[in-house]
Motif scaffolding. Structure first.
Motif, short mmCIF file in Angstrom:
data_model
loop_
_atom_site.label_atom_id
_atom_site.label_comp_id
_atom_site.label_asym_id
_atom_site.label_seq_id
_atom_site.Cartn_x
_atom_site.Cartn_y
_atom_site.Cartn_z
N TYR A 163 47.38 42.20 53.54
CA TYR A 163 48.51 41.92 52.52
C TYR A 163 49.87 42.26 53.09
O TYR A 163 49.66 43.23 53.88
N LEU A 179 53.32 41.13 46.43
CA LEU A 179 52.22 41.51 47.42
C LEU A 179 51.44 40.19 47.44
O LEU A 179 50.99 39.51 46.57
N LEU A 209 35.39 40.77 44.73
CA LEU A 209 36.62 40.66 45.29
C LEU A 209 37.77 41.17 44.17
O LEU A 209 39.11 41.28 44.58
N GLN A 269 39.39 45.77 44.82
CA GLN A 269 39.83 45.89 46.21
C GLN A 269 40.38 47.39 46.32
O GLN A 269 41.06 47.93 45.34
N PHE A 304 42.57 49.43 48.88
CA PHE A 304 43.56 49.60 49.63
C PHE A 304 43.84 50.61 50.74
O PHE A 304 43.74 51.91 50.20
N SER A 313 42.60 40.80 36.92
CA SER A 313 42.56 42.55 37.57
C SER A 313 43.78 43.00 37.01
O SER A 313 44.93 42.18 37.16
N TYR A 333 46.28 46.51 38.56
CA TYR A 333 46.34 47.54 39.70
C TYR A 333 47.43 48.55 39.38
O TYR A 333 48.67 47.98 38.82
N PRO A 367 48.12 50.18 46.18
CA PRO A 367 47.68 49.82 44.89
C PRO A 367 46.38 50.27 44.77
O PRO A 367 45.39 50.33 45.79
N PHE A 408 42.90 49.96 41.95
CA PHE A 408 42.38 48.94 41.10
C PHE A 408 42.07 49.94 39.90
O PHE A 408 41.77 51.20 39.76
N TYR A 441 39.38 45.19 35.29
CA TYR A 441 38.85 43.70 35.49
C TYR A 441 38.33 42.92 34.41
O TYR A 441 37.40 43.73 33.66
N PHE A 464 50.53 45.77 38.50
CA PHE A 464 50.27 44.45 38.84
C PHE A 464 49.15 43.73 38.05
O PHE A 464 47.93 44.58 38.28
N ARG A 488 42.21 35.92 39.76
CA ARG A 488 41.09 35.49 40.79
C ARG A 488 41.04 33.94 40.47
O ARG A 488 40.09 33.56 39.87
N LEU A 541 42.59 37.04 45.59
CA LEU A 541 43.61 37.62 44.52
C LEU A 541 45.15 37.27 44.66
O LEU A 541 45.58 36.96 45.49
N PHE A 585 48.62 38.15 43.25
CA PHE A 585 49.14 39.11 42.29
C PHE A 585 50.50 38.58 41.90
O PHE A 585 51.24 37.74 42.14
#
Lengths: 113, 109
Positions: free
Chosen positions: A35, A43, A99, A102, A104, B33, B35, B43, B45, B48, B87, B91, B97, B99
């Motif tokens: 990213y 992002l 997915l 995620q 990071f 999702s 974040y 970021p 998680f 979701y 954020f 999906r 993803l 954002f």
């Protein structure tokens, strides 16, 4: 016991140079991502690999070339760096099929002068 | 095209409740999702939602209404450490993803 690691954390270089960023994950995930986060914190996904195979390439200039030697590693090589490449680059990983969750890495802050 | 809208900034006091909204427009939708990102950090998680309704995880809850293309993140009993950017991410079809621009939450004493 870092899950997703990136090196280097900071990278300062001049226009026209070539640089690489390395990423490794020890989570056993099949999918890895790159990213770019700009100064406004937007992002945006650049690339995605699943089991070493490129599955997403988001119209990134071909100066950017990802490489995945195995499913735990995803590197990013950037040729002929430009001022607009200055940003924070994040590597991330996720299990296949989830997915939306995620993980990071700490990010690499690239400054091109 | 695909777009997400969330407020750029929200300010609240310690102990309060804050809601961060997210509206989206995507071609195909599998879920939303959330974040959290602290300044200088990565970021992480939070939650979701694939189905309509509320999901609760401790002080944080997330809600989704697919028919309204809308979701929110609810933070209760705010603490100073909750000051961060939040954020939403959708999906859509295509294995990625997307954002939103992020909401900067400032928690004041």
């Amino acid at each position: 016991d870092t899950a997703v690691s990136q090196t280097p954390k900071y990278l300062v270089t001049q226009m026209g140079n070539d640089k690489s960023i390395k990423c490794e994950q020890n989570l056993g995930h099949d999918t890895m991502y790159w990213y770019k986060q700009d100064s406004k914190k937007f992002l945006k996904i650049m690339f995605s690999y699943n089991n070493k195979e490129l599955i997403i390439n988001e119209t990134v200039p071909n100066r950017f070339s990802p490489k995945s030697p195995d499913k735990a590693h995803l590197n990013l090589h950037i040729n002929s760096l430009e001022l607009g490449d200055s940003a924070v680059y994040f590597c991330a990983s996720s299990p296949t099929g989830t997915l939306y969750e995620q993980y990071f890495g700490p990010g690499t802050r690239l400054t091109v002068t | 095209g695909q777009s997400l809208e969330q407020p750029s900034e929200v300010t609240a006091v310690e102990g309060a409740i804050v809601q961060i909204n997210c509206t989206y427009q995507t071609s195909g939708f599998y879920g939303l999702s959330w974040y959290q990102q602290h300044d200088g950090g990565a970021p992480t998680f939070l939650s979701y939602n694939a189905l309509d309704g509320l999901e609760e995880t401790g002080r944080f809850s997330s809600f989704l209404s697919r028919s309204d293309s809308y979701g929110y993140l609810l933070l209760q009993e705010l603490q100073m450490k909750d000051s961060a950017s939040y954020f939403c991410a959708v999906r859509p079809q295509g294995g990625k993803l997307i954002f939103g621009q992020g909401t900067e939450l400032s928690v004041k004493p």
